[in-house]
Design an enzyme around this catalytic site. Structure first.
Site, short mmCIF file in Angstrom:
data_model
loop_
_atom_site.label_atom_id
_atom_site.label_comp_id
_atom_site.label_asym_id
_atom_site.label_seq_id
_atom_site.Cartn_x
_atom_site.Cartn_y
_atom_site.Cartn_z
N LYS A 290 102.28 98.23 -15.93
CA LYS A 290 102.68 98.67 -14.03
C LYS A 290 102.84 97.34 -13.12
O LYS A 290 101.43 96.35 -13.26
CB LYS A 290 101.51 99.76 -13.91
CG LYS A 290 100.11 98.92 -13.66
CD LYS A 290 99.50 98.84 -11.83
CE LYS A 290 98.75 97.46 -12.38
NZ LYS A 290 98.51 96.64 -10.39
N ASP B 237 99.64 96.65 -5.70
CA ASP B 237 99.51 95.73 -6.81
C ASP B 237 97.63 96.70 -7.23
O ASP B 237 97.92 97.61 -8.69
CB ASP B 237 98.96 94.36 -7.25
CG ASP B 237 98.74 94.07 -8.69
OD1 ASP B 237 99.70 93.80 -9.28
OD2 ASP B 237 97.46 93.66 -8.94
#
Length: 311
Positions: free
Chosen positions: A93, A171
């Site tokens: 991811k 993030d």
């Protein structure tokens, strides 16, 4: 390939997440055999080491899957090359630097008949599935996310996260959004955003977001990378039948203040179990909804410039 033979897999990008999570989880899953490493630095003893993905794809046709653990800015080209070479691909991811990249990769995987798995590790946190089940069918009245951590602790010296495409505070924040989009009984959409950018960085250090679901229930999110001391990864969802609270990034669950017992954390073990299922079924799993919310925040967000950040 015989059904009993493990899938030979290569790790591309031998950074902290690969060492801490991918390598141990691959080693624990009987369906996978770590067979090659692609990294510009030192490899691992006992494994074929390549500095370029193309070289590995050419030299090791028996390695049929790759796990891409490189920064999102360079992930698209590598994923495209691997899929084009007939390999199955697992994406760390976020699955790409842009939504369009992810859509293009999903289209290519379908064309090539390969598996593409866009992973969201926080969805495999112990309490997330139970939270989703409890919320199913209930009417949400409001939600609140508080996701604050210390960037110096979790990303020491990682300059890429501050460059365009690196996402900055999103993030970690996208982990919260991956849980939110998994557990909410109705979809949410962004209604407003405020992003704080250090004057010497391309990506934000903090973000405050507002969402609404299709019934009008409000959800707020507070992301910050400047927290010291204890870290905060909490999601609370109020419903007409009570309040659910996920904490510790989805590892702990309370319903109306009462703790619900959970198994030990094994997020990446869950990722590789899911990847094995997808490979066996010849299917892909590509959900870009958390990344869509981040893209919307950049499009809709009011930008605030703050003091320079020095790692």
């Amino acid at each position: 390939m015989k059904a009993t033979e493990p899938t030979k897999i290569a790790i591309v990008g031998l950074g902290k997440i690969a060492h801490d999570q991918h390598i141990p989880s691959i080693g624990r899953h009987p369906g996978f055999s770590l067979s090659a490493i692609v990294t510009r630095g030192a490899g691992l003893p006992g494994f074929d080491h390549f500095t370029q993905l193309d070289a590995m794809l050419s030299a090791r046709p028996d390695v049929t899957a790759v796990a891409l653990c490189v920064p999102p800015q360079v992930r698209f080209g590598m994923a495209w090359a691997a899929l084009s070479a007939g390999r199955d691909v697992l994406l760390e991811k976020p699955p790409g630097a842009t939504v369009a990249e992810v859509q293009a990769l999903a289209d290519l995987a379908r064309t090539k008949g390969r598996t593409l798995f866009a992973t969201w590790h926080s969805r495999f946190a112990p309490a997330v599935a139970q939270a989703k089940a409890w919320l199913s069918g209930r009417s949400v009245t409001r939600g609140e996310i508080v996701w604050r951590e210390d960037v110096r602790k979790w990303h020491p010296g990682q300059a890429w996260i501050w460059d365009a495409g690196g996402m900055g505070v999103f993030d970690p924040g996208i982990n919260a959004l991956s849980i939110l989009t998994e557990i909410m009984p109705a979809p949410v959409h962004l209604t407003s955003a405020e992003l704080e950018f250090p004057e010497n960085r391309d990506t934000p250090i903090a973000a405050r977001l507002s969402f609404a679901d299709t019934a009008g229930a409000a959800v707020t999110a507070d992301f910050d990378w400047r927290q010291t001391g204890p870290q905060t990864w909490d999601i609370a969802v109020e419903t007409t039948d009570g309040t659910l609270t996920l904490s510790a990034g989805g590892a702990a669950l309370e319903i109306d203040g009462r703790a619900v017992d959970q198994p030990a954390e094994a997020e990446y073990d869950g990722i590789y179990a899911r990847f094995a299922e997808l490979l066996a079924a010849g299917e892909s799993d590509v959900d870009a909804s958390p990344l869509v919310h981040v893209a919307d925040a950049f499009m809709l967000g009011r930008r605030i410039v703050t003091d320079p950040f020095h790692d």
